[in-house]
Design a protein around this motif. Structure first.
Motif, PDB file in Angstrom:
ATOM      1  N   ILE A   7       0.848  -1.183   0.000  1.00  0.00           N
ATOM      2  CA  ILE A   7       0.000   0.000   0.000  1.00  0.00           C
ATOM      3  C   ILE A   7       0.890   1.242   0.000  1.00  0.00           C
ATOM      4  N   GLY A   8       0.279   2.375  -0.305  1.00  0.00           N
ATOM      5  CA  GLY A   8       1.008   3.635  -0.280  1.00  0.00           C
ATOM      6  C   GLY A   8       0.484   4.583  -1.326  1.00  0.00           C
ATOM      7  N   PRO A   9       0.979   5.802  -1.301  1.00  0.00           N
ATOM      8  CA  PRO A   9       0.537   6.827  -2.245  1.00  0.00           C
ATOM      9  C   PRO A   9       0.932   6.488  -3.680  1.00  0.00           C
ATOM     10  N   PRO A  10       0.365   7.204  -4.659  1.00  0.00           N
ATOM     11  CA  PRO A  10       0.801   7.034  -6.044  1.00  0.00           C
ATOM     12  C   PRO A  10       2.301   7.322  -6.166  1.00  0.00           C
ATOM     13  N   ALA A  11       2.954   6.577  -7.031  1.00  0.00           N
ATOM     14  CA  ALA A  11       4.377   6.747  -7.345  1.00  0.00           C
ATOM     15  C   ALA A  11       5.303   6.313  -6.216  1.00  0.00           C
ATOM     16  N   GLY A  89      -3.967   0.110  -5.250  1.00  0.00           N
ATOM     17  CA  GLY A  89      -3.901   1.511  -5.634  1.00  0.00           C
ATOM     18  C   GLY A  89      -4.013   2.378  -4.390  1.00  0.00           C
ATOM     19  N   ALA A  90      -3.622   3.628  -4.488  1.00  0.00           N
ATOM     20  CA  ALA A  90      -3.621   4.525  -3.321  1.00  0.00           C
ATOM     21  C   ALA A  90      -4.979   4.588  -2.641  1.00  0.00           C
ATOM     22  N   GLY A  91      -6.045   4.588  -3.411  1.00  0.00           N
ATOM     23  CA  GLY A  91      -7.381   4.683  -2.842  1.00  0.00           C
ATOM     24  C   GLY A  91      -7.911   3.402  -2.242  1.00  0.00           C
ATOM     25  N   HIS A  92      -7.184   2.306  -2.372  1.00  0.00           N
ATOM     26  CA  HIS A  92      -7.647   1.025  -1.851  1.00  0.00           C
ATOM     27  C   HIS A  92      -7.277   0.804  -0.385  1.00  0.00           C
ATOM     28  N   SER A  93      -6.584   1.751   0.197  1.00  0.00           N
ATOM     29  CA  SER A  93      -6.217   1.635   1.619  1.00  0.00           C
ATOM     30  C   SER A  93      -6.587   2.889   2.402  1.00  0.00           C
ATOM     31  N   HIS A  94      -7.239   3.827   1.751  1.00  0.00           N
ATOM     32  CA  HIS A  94      -7.627   5.076   2.400  1.00  0.00           C
ATOM     33  C   HIS A  94      -9.023   5.459   1.925  1.00  0.00           C
ATOM     34  N   VAL A 108      -7.778  -7.615   4.852  1.00  0.00           N
ATOM     35  CA  VAL A 108      -6.331  -7.852   4.811  1.00  0.00           C
ATOM     36  C   VAL A 108      -5.776  -8.380   6.135  1.00  0.00           C
ATOM     37  N   ALA A 109      -6.653  -8.763   7.038  1.00  0.00           N
ATOM     38  CA  ALA A 109      -6.218  -9.167   8.384  1.00  0.00           C
ATOM     39  C   ALA A 109      -5.234 -10.336   8.380  1.00  0.00           C
ATOM     40  N   GLU A 110      -5.346 -11.226   7.438  1.00  0.00           N
ATOM     41  CA  GLU A 110      -4.449 -12.392   7.392  1.00  0.00           C
ATOM     42  C   GLU A 110      -3.272 -12.186   6.438  1.00  0.00           C
ATOM     43  N   CYS A 111      -3.116 -10.988   5.933  1.00  0.00           N
ATOM     44  CA  CYS A 111      -2.039 -10.661   4.998  1.00  0.00           C
ATOM     45  C   CYS A 111      -0.915  -9.934   5.734  1.00  0.00           C
ATOM     46  N   THR A 112       0.224  -9.870   5.083  1.00  0.00           N
ATOM     47  CA  THR A 112       1.290  -8.982   5.530  1.00  0.00           C
ATOM     48  C   THR A 112       1.158  -7.712   4.711  1.00  0.00           C
ATOM     49  N   VAL A 113       0.872  -6.608   5.382  1.00  0.00           N
ATOM     50  CA  VAL A 113       0.642  -5.336   4.697  1.00  0.00           C
ATOM     51  C   VAL A 113       1.877  -4.457   4.864  1.00  0.00           C
ATOM     52  N   THR A 154       0.128  11.276   4.530  1.00  0.00           N
ATOM     53  CA  THR A 154      -0.022  11.427   5.983  1.00  0.00           C
ATOM     54  C   THR A 154      -1.139  10.566   6.571  1.00  0.00           C
ATOM     55  N   SER A 155      -1.732   9.719   5.787  1.00  0.00           N
ATOM     56  CA  SER A 155      -2.903   8.938   6.183  1.00  0.00           C
ATOM     57  C   SER A 155      -2.666   8.069   7.418  1.00  0.00           C
ATOM     58  N   ASP A 156      -3.477   8.276   8.442  1.00  0.00           N
ATOM     59  CA  ASP A 156      -3.416   7.375   9.589  1.00  0.00           C
ATOM     60  C   ASP A 156      -3.969   6.008   9.204  1.00  0.00           C
ATOM     61  N   GLN A 157      -4.839   5.953   8.208  1.00  0.00           N
ATOM     62  CA  GLN A 157      -5.385   4.665   7.783  1.00  0.00           C
ATOM     63  C   GLN A 157      -4.285   3.775   7.210  1.00  0.00           C
ATOM     64  N   ASN A 158      -3.399   4.343   6.393  1.00  0.00           N
ATOM     65  CA  ASN A 158      -2.282   3.550   5.873  1.00  0.00           C
ATOM     66  C   ASN A 158      -1.415   3.031   7.015  1.00  0.00           C
ATOM     67  N   GLN A 159      -1.146   3.898   7.976  1.00  0.00           N
ATOM     68  CA  GLN A 159      -0.324   3.487   9.129  1.00  0.00           C
ATOM     69  C   GLN A 159      -1.010   2.370   9.921  1.00  0.00           C
ATOM     70  N   LEU A 160      -2.332   2.467  10.095  1.00  0.00           N
ATOM     71  CA  LEU A 160      -3.073   1.460  10.849  1.00  0.00           C
ATOM     72  C   LEU A 160      -3.133   0.117  10.126  1.00  0.00           C
TER      73      LEU A 160
END
Length: 191
Positions: A7-11, A89-94, A108-113, A154-160
């Motif tokens: 996961i992460g931002p575009p580019a 894609g960036a929007g798939h985690s935020h 994604v609970a059983e995945c390594t993110v 800066t998304s806290d959702q990505n961090q979580l």
């Protein structure tokens, strides 16, 4: 092997290093930008409708409308490709709606993110990603008076969602892939 979700931002390098990582691990690579279409359509919110809505309503409204499609794609890709390396894609985690984020967290609970960013410093990451987006995509993700790129960095959702954050620190894609592989192995050993 657990499914690895990048996961992460575009580019940030998700697609580029994702294919290298999958090859190194001897598994398949799945890019949500390509494989998500079937799931968007099944959710009743196909990509074509999203694009039409961007043109008629603006990006913010269309992006909010398309949340359900992004959740469906995230869940479907994880379900349909166990053991793969999947680049979201960036929007798939935020998400604008927290309930959509929670649905994706369950998926994604059983995945390594793995969250990919260029630099530990958010300001530096944003500058690097903005330059990459302008250079490769011709736009900087400022839409409807909103800076989506800054929000995604800066998304806290990505961090979580992330089990681990890996910074490219100016590495080549090959070295970055190796760094991610090492981080994933270290994480697996610590569990």
């Amino acid at each position: 092997m657990r499914t690895i979700v990048l996961i992460g931002p575009p580019a940030a390098g998700k697609s580029t290093v994702g294919s290298l990582l999958a090859a190194a691990l001897g598994t398949s690579f799945v890019d949500a930008d390509e494989a998500g279409t079937v799931h968007y359509r099944a959710s009743g919110r196909p990509l074509e409708s999203f694009i039409d809505r961007v043109d008629s309503e603006g990006f913010a409204s269309a992006h909010r409308w398309w949340q359900r499609a992004r959740v469906a794609a995230a869940a479907g890709l994880v379900r349909d490709h166990p053991g793969a390396v999947i680049a979201f894609g960036a929007g798939h985690s935020h998400f604008e709606d927290r309930s959509h984020f929670e649905s994706t967290r369950v998926a994604v609970a059983e995945c390594t993110v793995v969250l990919l960013l260029p630099d530990v410093d958010q300001t530096s990451s944003l500058a690097i990603l903005r330059a990459r987006c302008l250079g490769t995509r011709g736009h900087d993700w400022n839409r409807d008076d909103h800076d989506y790129l800054a929000e995604w960095v800066t998304s806290d959702q990505n961090q979580l969602l992330a089990d681990v954050v890996v910074y490219s620190d100016g590495l080549t894609p090959e070295r970055y892939s190796e760094k991610i592989e090492l981080a994933v192995h270290d994480l697996a050993r610590s569990e």
